[in-house]
Write a protein that holds these residues in place. Structure first.
Motif, PDB file in Angstrom:
ATOM      1  N   ALA A 275       0.833  -1.210   0.000  1.00 52.80           N
ATOM      2  CA  ALA A 275       0.000   0.000   0.000  1.00 52.80           C
ATOM      3  C   ALA A 275       0.863   1.254   0.000  1.00 52.80           C
ATOM      4  CB  ALA A 275      -0.933  -0.006   1.209  1.00 52.80           C
ATOM      5  N   ARG A 276       1.957   1.224   0.747  1.00 57.90           N
ATOM      6  CA  ARG A 276       2.877   2.363   0.755  1.00 57.90           C
ATOM      7  C   ARG A 276       3.482   2.588  -0.631  1.00 57.90           C
ATOM      8  NH1 ARG A 276       8.499   1.308   3.510  1.00 57.90           N
ATOM      9  NH2 ARG A 276       8.559   0.029   1.602  1.00 57.90           N
ATOM     10  N   ASP A 277       3.939   1.516  -1.247  1.00 57.50           N
ATOM     11  CA  ASP A 277       4.568   1.647  -2.561  1.00 57.50           C
ATOM     12  C   ASP A 277       3.583   2.183  -3.590  1.00 57.50           C
ATOM     13  OD1 ASP A 277       6.827   0.667  -1.374  1.00 57.50           O
ATOM     14  OD2 ASP A 277       6.720  -1.323  -2.290  1.00 57.50           O
ATOM     15  N   TYR A 278       2.334   1.731  -3.487  1.00 57.61           N
ATOM     16  CA  TYR A 278       1.297   2.233  -4.398  1.00 57.61           C
ATOM     17  C   TYR A 278       1.060   3.724  -4.180  1.00 57.61           C
ATOM     18  CZ  TYR A 278      -3.251   3.148  -6.459  1.00 57.61           C
ATOM     19  OH  TYR A 278      -4.273   3.716  -7.188  1.00 57.61           O
ATOM     20  N   ALA A 279       0.847   4.116  -2.929  1.00 59.27           N
ATOM     21  CA  ALA A 279       0.559   5.526  -2.629  1.00 59.27           C
ATOM     22  C   ALA A 279       1.714   6.424  -3.054  1.00 59.27           C
ATOM     23  CB  ALA A 279       0.277   5.693  -1.139  1.00 59.27           C
ATOM     24  N   PHE A 280       2.935   5.991  -2.778  1.00 58.11           N
ATOM     25  CA  PHE A 280       4.099   6.790  -3.151  1.00 58.11           C
ATOM     26  C   PHE A 280       4.255   6.862  -4.671  1.00 58.11           C
ATOM     27  CE2 PHE A 280       6.802   6.373   0.991  1.00 58.11           C
ATOM     28  CZ  PHE A 280       5.748   6.920   1.707  1.00 58.11           C
ATOM     29  N   ASP A 281       3.880   5.791  -5.367  1.00 61.29           N
ATOM     30  CA  ASP A 281       3.958   5.798  -6.833  1.00 61.29           C
ATOM     31  C   ASP A 281       2.946   6.780  -7.416  1.00 61.29           C
ATOM     32  OD1 ASP A 281       4.846   5.117  -9.369  1.00 61.29           O
ATOM     33  OD2 ASP A 281       3.608   3.320  -9.507  1.00 61.29           O
ATOM     34  N   VAL A 282       1.736   6.803  -6.861  1.00 63.08           N
ATOM     35  CA  VAL A 282       0.740   7.781  -7.314  1.00 63.08           C
ATOM     36  C   VAL A 282       1.258   9.196  -7.076  1.00 63.08           C
ATOM     37  CG1 VAL A 282      -1.573   8.713  -6.927  1.00 63.08           C
ATOM     38  CG2 VAL A 282      -1.230   6.238  -6.965  1.00 63.08           C
ATOM     39  N   ARG A 283       1.815   9.434  -5.904  1.00 63.67           N
ATOM     40  CA  ARG A 283       2.349  10.763  -5.591  1.00 63.67           C
ATOM     41  C   ARG A 283       3.444  11.167  -6.586  1.00 63.67           C
ATOM     42  NH1 ARG A 283       5.014  11.569   0.234  1.00 63.67           N
ATOM     43  NH2 ARG A 283       6.490  10.085  -0.671  1.00 63.67           N
ATOM     44  N   VAL A 320      -4.072  16.013 -16.718  1.00 64.57           N
ATOM     45  CA  VAL A 320      -3.021  15.471 -15.851  1.00 64.57           C
ATOM     46  C   VAL A 320      -3.509  14.199 -15.175  1.00 64.57           C
ATOM     47  CG1 VAL A 320      -1.637  15.900 -13.790  1.00 64.57           C
ATOM     48  CG2 VAL A 320      -1.948  17.715 -15.472  1.00 64.57           C
ATOM     49  N   ARG A 321      -4.745  14.235 -14.708  1.00 62.62           N
ATOM     50  CA  ARG A 321      -5.302  13.064 -14.033  1.00 62.62           C
ATOM     51  C   ARG A 321      -5.362  11.862 -14.966  1.00 62.62           C
ATOM     52  NH1 ARG A 321     -11.337  13.661 -12.858  1.00 62.62           N
ATOM     53  NH2 ARG A 321     -11.487  12.754 -14.932  1.00 62.62           N
ATOM     54  N   ARG A 322      -5.751  12.088 -16.198  1.00 66.72           N
ATOM     55  CA  ARG A 322      -5.866  10.991 -17.158  1.00 66.72           C
ATOM     56  C   ARG A 322      -4.506  10.337 -17.414  1.00 66.72           C
ATOM     57  NH1 ARG A 322      -7.591  13.740 -20.910  1.00 66.72           N
ATOM     58  NH2 ARG A 322      -5.792  13.840 -22.311  1.00 66.72           N
ATOM     59  N   ASP A 323      -3.480  11.170 -17.601  1.00 65.38           N
ATOM     60  CA  ASP A 323      -2.142  10.626 -17.845  1.00 65.38           C
ATOM     61  C   ASP A 323      -1.636   9.857 -16.630  1.00 65.38           C
ATOM     62  OD1 ASP A 323      -2.248  11.825 -20.308  1.00 65.38           O
ATOM     63  OD2 ASP A 323      -0.814  13.422 -19.850  1.00 65.38           O
ATOM     64  N   CYS A 324      -1.852  10.430 -15.439  1.00 61.53           N
ATOM     65  CA  CYS A 324      -1.431   9.773 -14.206  1.00 61.53           C
ATOM     66  C   CYS A 324      -2.144   8.433 -14.026  1.00 61.53           C
ATOM     67  CB  CYS A 324      -1.712  10.690 -13.017  1.00 61.53           C
ATOM     68  SG  CYS A 324      -1.494   9.936 -11.389  1.00 61.53           S
ATOM     69  N   ALA A 325      -3.473   8.434 -14.179  1.00 60.12           N
ATOM     70  CA  ALA A 325      -4.255   7.209 -13.954  1.00 60.12           C
ATOM     71  C   ALA A 325      -3.870   6.113 -14.935  1.00 60.12           C
ATOM     72  CB  ALA A 325      -5.747   7.510 -14.061  1.00 60.12           C
ATOM     73  N   LYS A 326      -3.637   6.475 -16.186  1.00 62.86           N
ATOM     74  CA  LYS A 326      -3.248   5.470 -17.185  1.00 62.86           C
ATOM     75  C   LYS A 326      -1.940   4.790 -16.772  1.00 62.86           C
ATOM     76  CE  LYS A 326      -2.389   4.671 -22.095  1.00 62.86           C
ATOM     77  NZ  LYS A 326      -1.262   3.755 -21.790  1.00 62.86           N
ATOM     78  N   GLU A 327      -0.979   5.591 -16.339  1.00 55.69           N
ATOM     79  CA  GLU A 327       0.299   5.024 -15.945  1.00 55.69           C
ATOM     80  C   GLU A 327       0.164   4.145 -14.709  1.00 55.69           C
ATOM     81  OE1 GLU A 327       4.820   6.561 -14.793  1.00 55.69           O
ATOM     82  OE2 GLU A 327       3.452   7.889 -15.908  1.00 55.69           O
ATOM     83  N   ILE A 328      -0.640   4.595 -13.753  1.00 54.78           N
ATOM     84  CA  ILE A 328      -0.831   3.818 -12.523  1.00 54.78           C
ATOM     85  C   ILE A 328      -1.562   2.507 -12.809  1.00 54.78           C
ATOM     86  CG2 ILE A 328      -2.057   3.780 -10.310  1.00 54.78           C
ATOM     87  CD1 ILE A 328       0.562   5.353 -10.272  1.00 54.78           C
ATOM     88  N   ILE A 329      -2.597   2.568 -13.630  1.00 46.94           N
ATOM     89  CA  ILE A 329      -3.343   1.345 -13.960  1.00 46.94           C
ATOM     90  C   ILE A 329      -2.435   0.361 -14.686  1.00 46.94           C
ATOM     91  CG2 ILE A 329      -5.229   0.412 -15.360  1.00 46.94           C
ATOM     92  CD1 ILE A 329      -6.752   3.050 -14.738  1.00 46.94           C
ATOM     93  N   ASP A 330      -1.646   0.858 -15.626  1.00 45.99           N
ATOM     94  CA  ASP A 330      -0.723  -0.023 -16.360  1.00 45.99           C
ATOM     95  C   ASP A 330       0.300  -0.660 -15.414  1.00 45.99           C
ATOM     96  OD1 ASP A 330      -2.003   0.576 -18.716  1.00 45.99           O
ATOM     97  OD2 ASP A 330      -0.502   2.009 -19.418  1.00 45.99           O
ATOM     98  N   SER A 331       0.761   0.104 -14.431  1.00 42.99           N
ATOM     99  CA  SER A 331       1.814  -0.377 -13.529  1.00 42.99           C
ATOM    100  C   SER A 331       1.304  -1.338 -12.462  1.00 42.99           C
ATOM    101  CB  SER A 331       2.511   0.807 -12.840  1.00 42.99           C
ATOM    102  OG  SER A 331       3.152   1.639 -13.766  1.00 42.99           O
ATOM    103  N   TRP A 332       0.063  -1.115 -11.992  1.00 40.56           N
ATOM    104  CA  TRP A 332      -0.401  -1.829 -10.810  1.00 40.56           C
ATOM    105  C   TRP A 332      -1.461  -2.884 -11.072  1.00 40.56           C
ATOM    106  CZ3 TRP A 332       1.753  -1.813  -6.078  1.00 40.56           C
ATOM    107  CH2 TRP A 332       2.753  -0.874  -5.862  1.00 40.56           C
ATOM    108  N   SER A 333      -1.978  -2.963 -12.273  1.00 38.60           N
ATOM    109  CA  SER A 333      -2.919  -4.043 -12.585  1.00 38.60           C
ATOM    110  C   SER A 333      -2.200  -5.383 -12.428  1.00 38.60           C
ATOM    111  CB  SER A 333      -3.437  -3.892 -14.012  1.00 38.60           C
ATOM    112  OG  SER A 333      -4.248  -2.752 -14.130  1.00 38.60           O
TER     113      SER A 333
END
Length: 357
Positions: A275-283, A320-333
């Motif tokens: 959970a920490r790694d996920y939150a820090f990655d989003v940040r 900005v949100r769209r670009d961020c979310a796409k990267e996070i979804i690709d990384s964490w799925s």
């Protein structure tokens, strides 16, 4: 408080509104065609790009960890350490500790609190409930406390700020705290010590990290959701900056299990690290995208012929949100469940925090 209200209202608006102006930053013509966008409204209409079936199902790993719910009681109860019982109906969590001198109960979610007295009597026959502990002041975790109102001599333990909130709110069903603290505090019963450490990671008034050292058990409610990414706005935290400090703080404890108040799964150290790694990655990801925020704003404001700056600002946030979310979804799925459900919210939460700070 103004910043908190703006974050909440912006998240609400973003969740209800389709991103009609996304094409302002389209990388190619394919961006103009209908496609799944996790930040748009979820649809029940077959063939719609955001039909609910377009979202990934809960991960097999998460499903495998979910405990069985007894069909008769509607609860799962397990003794995770000697005398320490964990209770869930699949959405909320509670626990109780049985000692030689009585029982300590942790939280009373209204969804199943009415079942707790009989459940405790079954697992601790003849024992008196001596303490009821509030993790924090939110009704969805302590709103069923009234079921213990008839217990003579019951001590209700809570942070001073939580006690003040309860007194001011006049919410029915809540028992007024009888033991209050505003700094490190301990309760001892039957040779078992429960440590209370005030914290700030979720509630508007005060949170508490509750620790049972002999059982290596931590209670930190509304923090992580083991096996999943957090609920929207990082568990609807009132202070995302404080939330980001929670992980390393709780990892300083020696624990085997963490009760976080939500989902049916009892967490462990690996869940906190994930959970920490996920939150820090989003940040970090949102921060990188924010470097181009004002370039995006100026570009779209010009395209709008310098009219309606609010709409241009919103469009830049969504970009900005769209670009961020796409990267996070690709990384964490595949690593955490329901990432495509909440990644947009997490990205927007951090984006707005960055704008305010």
């Amino acid at each position: 408080m103004k910043a908190i209200k703006l974050i909440s209202s912006s998240l609400f608006l973003a969740g209800l509104t389709a991103l009609a102006l996304q094409s302002a930053y389209a990388a190619d013509d394919d961006e103009l065609s209908p496609q799944f966008k996790s930040g748009d409204d979820v649809s029940l209409t077959p063939g719609h790009p955001n039909h609910f079936a377009a979202f990934a199902p809960e991960s097999p790993e998460m499903l495998a960890r979910m405990p069985e719910i007894d069909p008769e009681t509607g609860l799962h109860v397990s003794e995770v350490k000697p005398g320490l019982f964990y209770v869930t109906e699949g959405v909320y969590q509670s626990a109780f500790l049985v000692t030689d001198e009585g029982v300590i109960v942790f939280d009373a979610p209204p969804s199943f609190a009415h079942k707790l007295p009989d459940l405790i009597a079954e697992h601790a026959p003849g024992m008196t409930i001596r303490y009821l502990v509030y993790s924090h002041g939110h009704t969805d975790h302590i709103g069923g406390a009234g079921v213990f109102a008839g217990i003579k001599g019951l001590e209700v333990v809570a942070h001073e700020k939580v006690a003040e909130s309860i007194a001011k709110s006049g919410r029915p069903g809540l028992l007024k705290p009888t033991r209050k603290y505003d700094e490190q505090y301990d309760v001892s019963l039957g040779g078992q010590i429960v440590e209370f450490t005030p914290a700030s990671f979720h509630a508007e008034d005060a949170d508490t990290i509750i620790y049972l050292p002999d059982r290596k058990f931590v209670i930190a409610v509304d923090t992580i959701t083991p096996g999943e990414v957090p609920f929207m706005n990082f568990g609807a935290t009132s202070d995302v900056g404080a939330y980001m400090t929670f992980f390393d703080r709780v990892l300083d404890y020696d624990f085997d299990h963490i009760l976080s108040g939500h989902v049916s799964v009892l967490g462990n150290r690996d869940d906190v690290v994930m959970a920490r790694d996920y939150a820090f990655d989003v940040r970090e990801t949102a921060g990188r995208s924010m470097a181009t925020f004002f370039n995006r704003f100026n570009s779209v404001f010009k395209a709008f012929e310098y009219k309606n700056a609010n709409l241009a600002y919103r469009t830049a946030i969504e970009s900005v949100r769209r670009d961020c979310a796409k990267e996070i979804i690709d990384s964490w799925s595949g690593k955490l469940s329901v990432v495509d459900v909440w990644a947009d919210s997490h990205c927007q939460t951090v984006i707005l925090y960055n704008i305010m700070h």
